[in-house]
Design a protein around this motif. Structure first.
Motif, PDB file in Angstrom:
ATOM      1  N   UNK A 263      40.078  68.850   8.785  1.00  0.00           N
ATOM      2  CA  UNK A 263      39.297  68.425   7.625  1.00  0.00           C
ATOM      3  C   UNK A 263      39.429  69.435   6.489  1.00  0.00           C
ATOM      4  N   UNK A 264      39.362  70.717   6.807  1.00  0.00           N
ATOM      5  CA  UNK A 264      39.510  71.747   5.767  1.00  0.00           C
ATOM      6  C   UNK A 264      40.888  71.661   5.117  1.00  0.00           C
ATOM      7  N   UNK A 265      41.918  71.419   5.916  1.00  0.00           N
ATOM      8  CA  UNK A 265      43.276  71.279   5.370  1.00  0.00           C
ATOM      9  C   UNK A 265      43.370  70.073   4.441  1.00  0.00           C
ATOM     10  N   UNK A 266      42.723  68.969   4.834  1.00  0.00           N
ATOM     11  CA  UNK A 266      42.753  67.752   4.007  1.00  0.00           C
ATOM     12  C   UNK A 266      42.001  67.981   2.700  1.00  0.00           C
ATOM     13  N   UNK A 267      40.883  68.704   2.756  1.00  0.00           N
ATOM     14  CA  UNK A 267      40.129  69.008   1.530  1.00  0.00           C
ATOM     15  C   UNK A 267      41.001  69.803   0.548  1.00  0.00           C
ATOM     16  N   UNK A 268      41.681  70.829   1.075  1.00  0.00           N
ATOM     17  CA  UNK A 268      42.553  71.646   0.229  1.00  0.00           C
ATOM     18  C   UNK A 268      43.675  70.799  -0.372  1.00  0.00           C
TER      19      UNK A 268
END
Length: 295
Positions: A263-268
């Motif tokens: 999820x953090x990777x997708x947000x970035x």
């Protein structure tokens, strides 16, 4: 003893320029089988100057299922899909590692009065397929298995049940069924379902164990048998569920994953606008406030 474990009422939620009734996730029941999110859109009467416009936005870790009762939506995505969704069709988009799509009123309806009414559903992917390549599938109403038993019309929009299988390419054992009654009718599901199971009342009413249940409710069953219940005349219900995953699923905005790192990777990636874009679309939905409450 009642087989109803939990009753969830529709709650209003704003999805941009459109209000919906949110059914899942719910604080006491985050998922039913692999089903992670359900919105009831409408029924909304839209004037000639009112249109649905959800700009491009990303998804990971899930399949989206759009099923309309009234109205039409143009779906465009980063794979190049460009389809008008009409009532009775099943629109199934699998995000996997990432996909971007927009949802808008079709051009030919944008200057007319219109209705919009339907369900939007997210089905989480199993952990080993969360990062699969994205894909898109669209089924016409005639392709959906349908049958009649004792004045009740059945449709199997996705998955397997009652010895039938939908053409929609699902990635874990599940089912999404429509039942429509014309007359008052007793229903016995028997052993035709499995896993976790829930029932959503769109219109009409059902009776179970001496209790009357009316529209805009999801009834969560203790088990997939759902026991026996009575559908009133002119009632439409949806039964959905399937095998639950062993791991928890995290939801942030449009992202679903078993690992918060995804999820953090997708947000970035969305902040940097490095997702593959939707052809011909230049606007987009910004990432929500980082401090905003999660679903």
């Amino acid at each position: 003893m009642s087989n109803i474990k939990l009753i969830i009422e529709e709650r209003p939620a704003n999805i941009g320029n459109f209000m919906v009734g949110r059914l899942l996730p719910f604080r006491e029941k985050r998922m039913v089988g692999p089903f992670a999110f359900i919105d009831h859109m409408g029924p909304a009467a839209m004037k000639d100057h009112q249109n649905l416009d959800v700009p491009p936005h990303p998804h990971i870790g899930l399949s989206t299922l759009t099923f309309l009762f009234e109205g039409e939506i143009t779906h465009k995505d980063s794979l190049g899909s460009d389809v008008v969704i009409k009532p009775g069709q099943v629109n199934w988009m699998t995000s996997g590692s990432g996909i971007v799509h927009s949802e808008r009123t079709p051009d030919y309806l944008r200057h007319t009065d219109k209705m919009l009414h339907g369900l939007q559903i997210w089905v989480a992917l199993p952990k080993n397929l969360e990062q699969m390549d994205p894909s898109f599938f669209h089924a016409d109403e005639a392709e959906i298995p349908s049958w009649t038993e004792n004045d009740v019309n059945f449709k199997l929009m996705a998955g397997e049940a009652f010895g039938r299988k939908s053409p929609v390419p699902v990635y874990s054992p599940l089912y999404f069924l429509e039942l429509k009654s014309t007359n008052r009718q007793k229903i016995n599901i028997g052993n035709n379902l499995f896993g976790e199971s829930a029932l959503y009342i769109l219109e009409g009413a059902i009776e179970s164990d001496g209790h009357l249940y009316e529209p805009k409710l999801i009834l969560i069953a203790n088990d997939a048998r759902l026991c026996e219940f009575t559908m009133h005349e002119n009632t439409t219900i949806y039964i959905f569920g399937g095998d639950a995953f062993p791991e928890e699923r995290f939801i942030y905005w449009n992202f679903v994953a078993s690992d918060r790192v995804l999820i953090e990777n997708a947000k970035t990636k969305w902040l940097e606008q490095t997702f593959k874009p939707v052809p011909g679309e230049t606007d987009f939905v910004p990432l929500p406030n980082q401090n905003a409450p999660k679903h």
